[in-house]
Design an enzyme around this catalytic site. Sequence first.
Site, short mmCIF file in Angstrom:
data_model
loop_
_atom_site.label_atom_id
_atom_site.label_comp_id
_atom_site.label_asym_id
_atom_site.label_seq_id
_atom_site.Cartn_x
_atom_site.Cartn_y
_atom_site.Cartn_z
N ASN A 55 -6.75 0.06 12.37
CA ASN A 55 -7.71 0.86 11.29
C ASN A 55 -8.16 2.17 11.21
O ASN A 55 -7.35 3.02 10.44
CB ASN A 55 -9.26 -0.07 11.95
CG ASN A 55 -10.42 0.63 9.77
OD1 ASN A 55 -10.34 1.49 9.50
ND2 ASN A 55 -10.73 -0.66 10.10
N GLY B 93 0.75 -1.12 -0.34
CA GLY B 93 0.40 -0.07 -0.10
C GLY B 93 0.85 1.18 0.20
O GLY B 93 2.20 1.19 -0.02
N ASP C 103 -4.40 3.29 6.33
CA ASP C 103 -5.53 2.66 5.78
C ASP C 103 -6.36 4.06 6.09
O ASP C 103 -7.17 4.77 5.70
CB ASP C 103 -5.97 1.76 7.22
CG ASP C 103 -7.84 1.67 6.46
OD1 ASP C 103 -8.17 1.24 5.70
OD2 ASP C 103 -8.53 1.99 7.53
N ASP D 20 -14.58 0.65 13.24
CA ASP D 20 -13.77 1.37 11.64
C ASP D 20 -13.09 2.75 12.19
O ASP D 20 -12.49 2.51 12.41
CB ASP D 20 -14.85 0.94 10.62
CG ASP D 20 -14.01 1.08 9.25
OD1 ASP D 20 -13.28 1.71 8.94
OD2 ASP D 20 -14.40 -0.28 8.58
N SER D 21 -13.37 3.46 10.44
CA SER D 21 -13.25 4.63 10.83
C SER D 21 -12.91 5.42 11.88
O SER D 21 -14.17 5.59 12.49
CB SER D 21 -12.63 5.99 9.46
OG SER D 21 -12.21 4.70 8.49
#
Length: 227
Positions: free
Chosen positions: A88, A16, A41, A137-138
């Site tokens: 994350n 990435g 991420d 998650d975020s």
Amino acid sequence: MAASTWPSLGDFSKHGSVVSMAPDGTDIKEIVPRSAGYLPDDLVFDGKGGFYFTDFKGGSSSPDGGVYYVGPEGGDPVSVLPNLKIANGVGLSPDGKTLWVTELAGGKLHRVSLADATTVAPFGAVVTYTFTGAGPDSLRIDAEGNVYVAMYGQARVLVFNPLGLPIGQYLLPGRDEGHNLRSTSMAIRPRTDEMLILTNDWDQGEGSTIFAVKALAKAAADPASSK
């Protein structure tokens, strides 16, 4: 206008990058190259122009991810919070002294007091909340230091106060019927208290949706303004 910087998970395995570009789409640069072996991420900037990013590696039994810092002059990422099970979401408190991180496969919300940009203060890293069901998650932080965590697979956003105690939640329409479960991220519009929650419906037929709600406080100031 300043350049935009964003992370890319690449192949979700080994490669990435973090890339920047000018507002008109030119001057594309790799800040963290694919060859470095990270899976960036989420990221957040500090008041000095450096940024933290999460390395989206690992699984429920393999803590291979973590949080890294890249200073304003660039250079190799420095490990800040290692051994995470798919790091994350990442965010900074309004004063820049507290780093917040979600651990997707580990189901945890970390609150990290910083001695400096890359050093955790003594006894400064704690898990303030452990989630059940699909993972966190975020995350985003408002001007009062409240933390908003998008819950992947649950069609909701949980809200925590600056100490990490849960104080509320937003439930998305259609949740009880199995819709909009893929709630992955949100953003608070600058200088307002309007929060936009992003979700999609997997294979349930209702596509992707952005829901607008009122946050508990206005968006935190752009870190660049504190330089």
